[in-house]
Enzyme design. Structure first.
Site, PDB file in Angstrom:
ATOM      1  N   ARG A 103       6.064   6.354   3.267  1.00 40.32           N
ATOM      2  CA  ARG A 103       4.964   7.182   3.360  1.00 40.32           C
ATOM      3  C   ARG A 103       3.832   6.256   4.630  1.00 40.32           C
ATOM      4  O   ARG A 103       3.322   6.985   5.430  1.00 40.32           O
ATOM      5  CB  ARG A 103       4.192   7.475   2.318  1.00 40.32           C
ATOM      6  CG  ARG A 103       3.062   8.223   2.624  1.00 40.32           C
ATOM      7  CD  ARG A 103       2.217   8.439   1.156  1.00 40.32           C
ATOM      8  NE  ARG A 103       2.933   9.235   0.142  1.00 40.32           N
ATOM      9  CZ  ARG A 103       2.956   8.700  -1.001  1.00 40.32           C
ATOM     10  NH1 ARG A 103       2.362   7.511  -1.390  1.00 40.32           N
ATOM     11  NH2 ARG A 103       3.477   9.465  -1.900  1.00 40.32           N
ATOM     12  N   VAL A 131       0.769  -1.232   0.042  1.00 37.29           N
ATOM     13  CA  VAL A 131      -0.286   0.003  -0.057  1.00 37.29           C
ATOM     14  C   VAL A 131       1.005   1.280  -0.100  1.00 37.29           C
ATOM     15  O   VAL A 131       1.679   1.456   0.813  1.00 37.29           O
ATOM     16  CB  VAL A 131      -0.936   0.026   1.303  1.00 37.29           C
ATOM     17  CG1 VAL A 131      -2.172   1.341   1.099  1.00 37.29           C
ATOM     18  CG2 VAL A 131      -1.805  -1.286   1.384  1.00 37.29           C
ATOM     19  N   HIS A 132       0.791   2.201  -1.154  1.00 31.28           N
ATOM     20  CA  HIS A 132       1.599   3.280  -1.012  1.00 31.28           C
ATOM     21  C   HIS A 132       0.908   4.533  -1.571  1.00 31.28           C
ATOM     22  O   HIS A 132       1.250   5.708  -1.404  1.00 31.28           O
ATOM     23  CB  HIS A 132       2.811   3.107  -1.862  1.00 31.28           C
ATOM     24  CG  HIS A 132       2.780   2.844  -3.319  1.00 31.28           C
ATOM     25  ND1 HIS A 132       2.387   1.832  -4.059  1.00 31.28           N
ATOM     26  CD2 HIS A 132       2.889   4.084  -4.319  1.00 31.28           C
ATOM     27  CE1 HIS A 132       1.962   2.335  -5.098  1.00 31.28           C
ATOM     28  NE2 HIS A 132       2.479   3.405  -5.520  1.00 31.28           N
ATOM     29  N   ARG A 133      -0.090   4.421  -2.275  1.00 33.69           N
ATOM     30  CA  ARG A 133      -0.887   5.610  -2.867  1.00 33.69           C
ATOM     31  C   ARG A 133      -1.319   6.591  -1.804  1.00 33.69           C
ATOM     32  O   ARG A 133      -2.004   5.899  -1.082  1.00 33.69           O
ATOM     33  CB  ARG A 133      -1.884   5.072  -3.890  1.00 33.69           C
ATOM     34  CG  ARG A 133      -1.169   4.532  -5.322  1.00 33.69           C
ATOM     35  CD  ARG A 133      -2.251   4.269  -6.342  1.00 33.69           C
ATOM     36  NE  ARG A 133      -1.889   3.494  -7.464  1.00 33.69           N
ATOM     37  CZ  ARG A 133      -1.276   4.369  -8.650  1.00 33.69           C
ATOM     38  NH1 ARG A 133      -1.180   5.609  -8.496  1.00 33.69           N
ATOM     39  NH2 ARG A 133      -0.766   3.697  -9.687  1.00 33.69           N
ATOM     40  N   ASP A 191      -2.207  -1.629  -4.263  1.00 34.88           N
ATOM     41  CA  ASP A 191      -2.497  -0.447  -4.905  1.00 34.88           C
ATOM     42  C   ASP A 191      -1.602   0.122  -6.089  1.00 34.88           C
ATOM     43  O   ASP A 191      -1.592   1.045  -6.557  1.00 34.88           O
ATOM     44  CB  ASP A 191      -3.062   0.787  -4.088  1.00 34.88           C
ATOM     45  CG  ASP A 191      -1.872   1.154  -3.197  1.00 34.88           C
ATOM     46  OD1 ASP A 191      -0.805   0.616  -3.393  1.00 34.88           O
ATOM     47  OD2 ASP A 191      -2.030   2.093  -2.335  1.00 34.88           O
TER      48      ASP A 191
END
Length: 387
Positions: free
Chosen positions: A238, A202-204, A278
């Site tokens: 992030r 998950v990074h978006r 994602d």
């Protein structure tokens, strides 16, 4: 012929590697790293793994808000272009580095080549969508990975300089999958066995920057994690910051690990029971590797992966994610909408033809070694035969 290539983020390093190898046989390439991704795990390891040449210019921009980051890149790239006086500028994908490179070039009347042109999610809340649409509008040579991308541009009235070249990430994957099987020990280090774990990424910003969405995703991963299905989650920097704000506590079988090398990522992807992500790149890699993918978005640029049954769009709702993972099955189609292993050479040919003023004739002499011009397609990939 001099080409300035602009890169700055992890996916661009992967895409750049095969293209740079092909391009350097026919052009003087000047590599510019904006510094959008700057720590070793997100940047340096990719240059080492893929054998990418050291950047000729490193702008060292770092992280920041979209406006400030893009503005700083715009100024830095402009300074490089004024010094180098290239014949054209090559940009990849849809990051702030992409847009800054394209804008700096077009304002100096330097033609822009966009690799991965024509991709659309049709979601204007995504920064990536804005970047790719604007980049396409100022590009002279638009190199598309799929027929869908070509059609998207046609609908927008863009037809000149548009070519289907295939997907450079496929080139990179073919070049890496056997190396990963032979050289990666990530499964052994983590103590997991093939097809007994779920891989999650998950990074978006659309997921990480909204606590409700991130909370729903993490609740789903916690519920899915069990002795028969360990969940491995390499955590993007992030995402880790946001999880700290969320005070998230993983269950015993949800393992939050540091980012891993591309070699390890490919091994983890190829041996996973299924993948929850994602990431646009991982959606494609899962498809190519024959691993069911559950995508944490409401839409995707890679519609072919959904149409084939290998990819399921679920958003961020806990129940939807859990249900999709538990019902995940192999896709129903083995059709390949992407050209096989020839994108990097096609891109080099199109660039030579463009600079020579021969856009309609790609039979330009291109002195590229056979191993570059036609990447071997003999690797056996789980569930999909050979690629």
């Amino acid at each position: 012929m001099k080409v300035v290539s602009i890169i700055g983020a992890r996916p661009q390093f992967i895409k750049c590697a095969p293209v740079s190898r092909a391009l350097r046989h026919v052009a003087d390439e000047v590599l510019v790293h904006t510094g959008q991704h700057y720590d070793d795990s997100m940047s340096g390891v990719f240059f080492f793994f893929f054998g990418i040449a050291d950047p000729d210019h490193h702008l060292g921009i770092g992280s920041g808000g979209h406006g400030r980051q893009t503005g700083d890149m715009l100024k830095g790239v402009e300074d490089v272009l004024l010094k180098e006086s290239p014949d054209l500028v090559l940009v990849y994908g849809d990051t702030n580095s992409t847009l800054a490179g394209a804008l700096a070039a077009v304002k100096l009347h330097v033609p822009v080549v966009h690799v991965e042109a024509g991709l659309r999610s049709f979601n204007r809340t995504m920064p990536e969508e804005i970047n790719r649409v604007l980049t396409d509008q100022v590009s002279s040579l638009l190199l598309c990975p799929t027929d869908t991308a070509v059609e998207n541009l046609r609908r927008e009235g863009v037809t000149e300089g548009v070519y289907l070249v295939g997907d450079v990430m496929y080139d990179a994957l073919v070049d890496s999958v056997e190396r990963a099987r032979q050289g990666s020990t990530v499964l052994e280090r983590l103590g997991v066995r093939p097809k007994e774990y779920l891989l999650a990424t998950v990074h978006r910003a659309e997921n990480t920057d909204h606590i409700t969405k991130l909370g729903g995703i993490m609740a789903a991963l916690n519920r899915l994690a069990c002795p028969e299905r360990v969940v491995l989650f390499p955590v993007h920097p992030r995402t880790r910051k946001q999880l700290e704000k969320l005070s998230f506590q993983p269950s015993a079988y949800l393992r939050l690990i540091d980012p891993v090398s591309y070699l390890d990522v490919v091994r983890l992807e190829s041996e996973a029971q299924s993948i929850v992500t994602d990431s646009g790149g991982i959606q494609k890699e899962a498809y190519w590797l024959g691993v069911p993918c559950i995508t944490l978005r409401e839409e995707t640029e890679w519609v072919e992966t959904v149409a084939s049954g290998w990819n399921c769009l679920v958003g961020s709702a806990t129940e939807h994610i859990v249900a999709a993972v538990l019902s995940a099955r192999p896709g129903h189609s083995n059709e390949w909408p992407y050209k096989r292993g020839e994108a990097s050479t096609s891109i080099a040919r199109r660039i030579v033809a463009f600079v020579c003023g021969q856009q309609k004739d790609v039979s330009v002499a291109l002195d590229v070694p056979q191993e570059t011009a036609a990447i071997s397609s003999t690797y056996h990939v789980a569930g999909r035969g050979t690629i």
